[in-house]
Design a protein around this motif. Sequence first.
Motif, short mmCIF file in Angstrom:
data_model
loop_
_atom_site.label_atom_id
_atom_site.label_comp_id
_atom_site.label_asym_id
_atom_site.label_seq_id
_atom_site.Cartn_x
_atom_site.Cartn_y
_atom_site.Cartn_z
N TRP A 1 4.72 9.27 -5.40
CA TRP A 1 4.15 8.65 -4.19
C TRP A 1 3.82 9.73 -3.17
O TRP A 1 2.75 9.74 -2.58
CB TRP A 1 5.15 7.65 -3.65
N GLN A 2 4.75 10.66 -2.97
CA GLN A 2 4.51 11.74 -2.01
C GLN A 2 3.27 12.54 -2.41
O GLN A 2 2.48 12.92 -1.56
CB GLN A 2 5.75 12.65 -1.91
N LYS B 1 0.83 -1.20 0.00
CA LYS B 1 0.00 0.00 0.00
C LYS B 1 0.87 1.25 0.00
O LYS B 1 1.91 1.30 0.62
CB LYS B 1 -0.90 0.02 1.23
N LEU B 2 0.42 2.25 -0.70
CA LEU B 2 1.15 3.52 -0.80
C LEU B 2 0.79 4.40 0.40
O LEU B 2 0.15 5.43 0.26
CB LEU B 2 0.83 4.22 -2.12
N THR B 3 1.21 3.98 1.57
CA THR B 3 0.89 4.72 2.78
C THR B 3 2.00 5.70 3.14
O THR B 3 3.14 5.59 2.67
CB THR B 3 0.69 3.75 3.96
N ARG B 4 1.66 6.61 4.01
CA ARG B 4 2.61 7.60 4.52
C ARG B 4 3.79 6.91 5.18
O ARG B 4 4.94 7.25 4.93
CB ARG B 4 1.88 8.51 5.52
N ARG B 5 3.51 5.94 6.03
CA ARG B 5 4.59 5.24 6.77
C ARG B 5 5.52 4.50 5.81
O ARG B 5 6.73 4.54 5.98
CB ARG B 5 3.98 4.27 7.79
N ASN B 6 4.97 3.84 4.82
CA ASN B 6 5.81 3.13 3.85
C ASN B 6 6.68 4.09 3.05
O ASN B 6 7.82 3.80 2.73
CB ASN B 6 4.95 2.26 2.93
N LEU B 7 6.12 5.26 2.72
CA LEU B 7 6.90 6.27 2.02
C LEU B 7 8.05 6.76 2.90
O LEU B 7 9.18 6.92 2.42
CB LEU B 7 6.02 7.45 1.60
N GLN B 8 7.78 6.98 4.16
CA GLN B 8 8.84 7.41 5.07
C GLN B 8 9.96 6.37 5.12
O GLN B 8 11.15 6.72 5.10
CB GLN B 8 8.27 7.65 6.47
#
Length: 133
Positions: free
Chosen positions: A121-122, A3-10
């Motif tokens: 993604w961001q 999933k393209l989540t905030r946490r994964n992006l971080q």
Amino acid sequence: MTKLTRRNLQIAIAIAGIVPVGAGLGGILLGPGFVGEPNALPDITSMFAYLSGLLLAIGLIFYASIPHIERHTNRIRLLTLIVFIGGLSRLASVFLHGSPGGTMWFGMVMELLVTPFICWWQSRIAIVPVPAI
């Protein structure tokens, strides 16, 4: 696909940031010896150190964006533009001067594919301000 989540992006930025920070520090501390040219002229060494400092700064600014990544759309876009232009320059060098080694190809993939993907993604998780009525 994850999933393209905030946490994964971080997490992705934290991992990808190892490349510019590590390469920047390596280039500053080892000069052109970092890429196998330990006997470069002082002018080349100076230029290499300067460009390595820019690379380090790019990585550190990406890292500084991690805590509130959803609020840093303009910053991420500017960094991506800078990195992407660097990647295009590296690609032009392939045609002008020949193919580099594998490490440089890895850098080019980071610059031309990974960084734009992170930017995209961001934008998917960005906080979009509601316009005033």
